[in-house]
Design a protein around this motif. Sequence first.
Motif, short mmCIF file in Angstrom:
data_model
loop_
_atom_site.label_atom_id
_atom_site.label_comp_id
_atom_site.label_asym_id
_atom_site.label_seq_id
_atom_site.Cartn_x
_atom_site.Cartn_y
_atom_site.Cartn_z
N LEU A 312 5.85 5.98 -9.16
CA LEU A 312 5.58 5.65 -7.77
C LEU A 312 4.82 6.78 -7.08
O LEU A 312 3.85 6.54 -6.34
CB LEU A 312 6.89 5.37 -7.04
CG LEU A 312 6.78 4.97 -5.56
CD1 LEU A 312 5.89 3.74 -5.39
CD2 LEU A 312 8.16 4.73 -4.97
N ARG A 313 5.22 8.01 -7.33
CA ARG A 313 4.54 9.15 -6.71
C ARG A 313 3.10 9.25 -7.19
O ARG A 313 2.19 9.56 -6.41
CB ARG A 313 5.31 10.43 -7.03
CG ARG A 313 6.66 10.52 -6.30
CD ARG A 313 7.54 11.59 -6.90
NE ARG A 313 8.83 11.68 -6.20
CZ ARG A 313 9.90 12.28 -6.71
NH1 ARG A 313 9.84 12.83 -7.93
NH2 ARG A 313 11.03 12.33 -6.03
N ALA A 314 2.88 8.99 -8.48
CA ALA A 314 1.52 9.02 -9.02
C ALA A 314 0.65 7.95 -8.35
O ALA A 314 -0.52 8.19 -8.04
CB ALA A 314 1.54 8.81 -10.53
N LEU A 315 1.23 6.79 -8.12
CA LEU A 315 0.50 5.72 -7.44
C LEU A 315 0.09 6.14 -6.04
O LEU A 315 -1.05 5.90 -5.60
CB LEU A 315 1.37 4.46 -7.38
CG LEU A 315 0.86 3.33 -6.48
CD1 LEU A 315 -0.43 2.73 -7.06
CD2 LEU A 315 1.92 2.24 -6.33
N LEU A 316 1.00 6.79 -5.31
CA LEU A 316 0.71 7.18 -3.94
C LEU A 316 -0.38 8.25 -3.87
O LEU A 316 -1.16 8.28 -2.92
CB LEU A 316 1.99 7.68 -3.26
CG LEU A 316 3.13 6.65 -3.14
CD1 LEU A 316 4.29 7.24 -2.35
CD2 LEU A 316 2.66 5.37 -2.50
N VAL A 317 -0.43 9.12 -4.87
CA VAL A 317 -1.45 10.17 -4.89
C VAL A 317 -2.83 9.57 -5.11
O VAL A 317 -3.80 9.90 -4.41
CB VAL A 317 -1.13 11.21 -5.98
CG1 VAL A 317 -2.31 12.16 -6.18
CG2 VAL A 317 0.12 11.99 -5.61
N SER A 318 -2.94 8.65 -6.09
CA SER A 318 -4.25 8.08 -6.41
C SER A 318 -4.09 6.77 -7.17
O SER A 318 -3.80 6.79 -8.36
CB SER A 318 -5.09 9.05 -7.24
OG SER A 318 -6.26 8.43 -7.70
N PRO A 319 -4.30 5.63 -6.52
CA PRO A 319 -4.27 4.35 -7.24
C PRO A 319 -5.28 4.30 -8.38
O PRO A 319 -5.00 3.70 -9.42
CB PRO A 319 -4.61 3.33 -6.15
CG PRO A 319 -4.21 3.98 -4.88
CD PRO A 319 -4.50 5.44 -5.07
N GLU A 320 -6.43 4.96 -8.20
CA GLU A 320 -7.45 4.95 -9.24
C GLU A 320 -6.97 5.69 -10.48
O GLU A 320 -7.13 5.19 -11.61
CB GLU A 320 -8.74 5.60 -8.72
CG GLU A 320 -9.42 4.83 -7.61
CD GLU A 320 -8.78 5.02 -6.23
OE1 GLU A 320 -9.19 4.33 -5.28
OE2 GLU A 320 -7.85 5.88 -6.12
N HIS A 321 -6.38 6.87 -10.30
CA HIS A 321 -5.87 7.62 -11.44
C HIS A 321 -4.69 6.90 -12.08
O HIS A 321 -4.55 6.88 -13.31
CB HIS A 321 -5.46 9.02 -10.99
CG HIS A 321 -4.96 9.89 -12.10
ND1 HIS A 321 -5.72 10.22 -13.20
CD2 HIS A 321 -3.74 10.50 -12.28
CE1 HIS A 321 -5.01 10.99 -14.02
NE2 HIS A 321 -3.81 11.16 -13.48
#
Length: 370
Positions: A312-321
Amino acid sequence: MTDMPSVSVVMPIYNAEPFLKQALDSVLGQTLDSIEVICVNDGSKDHSLDIMKEYASNDSRIKIIDKPNAGYGQTMNVGISASAGEYIGILEPDDYLKPTMYETLYKSAKEHDLDFVRSDYFRLTTDKDGIDHLKREPICFKSEYYDTVLNPQENLDLFNIRMENWTGIFKRSWIEGHDIRFNESPGAGFQDNGFWFQSYCWAKKIMVVNEGFYCYRVDNAASSINQTDKVFVMLDEYKWIENWLRSKPELYSKFIGVFHYKKTHNCEFALSRLAPEFKLPFLQRYAEEYKAAYATNEIDENLFHEEELERLRALLVSPEHYLEICKRQLNRNQRLNDARSGGKFSLFCAYAHEDGFVSALKRTLASVGK
């Protein structure tokens, strides 16, 4: 039928001709005789209505409602409103039931005065020779949750029981008393989520029977679950649920955390079903909604496993990544599946490429032992 049926079975029917007779045979062949079958024709363009009429002419327990096409949610609500039974069940017209399903569930429901009772189910596939194959699917991840009365008001972990509504029966007076209904969004797209969430928010006495009865067809190409172009329908469904929850202050404070937690699970599922060109727009909206939820302190991180929080945290940082990570994981899983089909040595080579010799040996031996 003059007496109240024990169970009303709602069948939402739209262009179901290939499998409808099998479904009707299975529900009319139930060992529980005190049932009514509410066939709601949602503007079918094939011969589904003719099949319903043929069966109704031979069995008075069938009630047909013929209406213009309006989508799954509205069709289910029409069926629920027309039901007269003590409990309500659901049968999708491309699936079928084991003969003792409703007798077994109704007996448990009556014995314990349950709001609803559910059970395991079978994944159904049909091979090229027309032979059905069934694989039992448990809906509980903890064995202690089977065959005992449970209360979602006291245990939020019960929201992790799988949501398939058609595996059970629901007390009609309880549904009506809490006005539990389906979202009447267009077409067929995850409207079962809203009904499931409402039912758990209101329930105080539920049970899961440790048997399988419902045979769920997974190889029907026309099924809504196999359509890859419904970009935002899961997010739209959860916005509908969120609005409903916010309108119920007595439920909001208790269940907003588990709402956001379960939303992540089902959005990940929806993402896995989308065609590649739709994934990034979905993730961008998904991320914005969770940024807003964090801003209002509605995320209960205690409900998440650490890996779930990291995603979830990774999604919030960058949906593209995040999408690139998902692609790599998908490719990795595909490589491992291909290697498994090639035998032990192929699997070992795949693991060795990723982790080195020693780790590969351990992982191969562990996989072979499963």
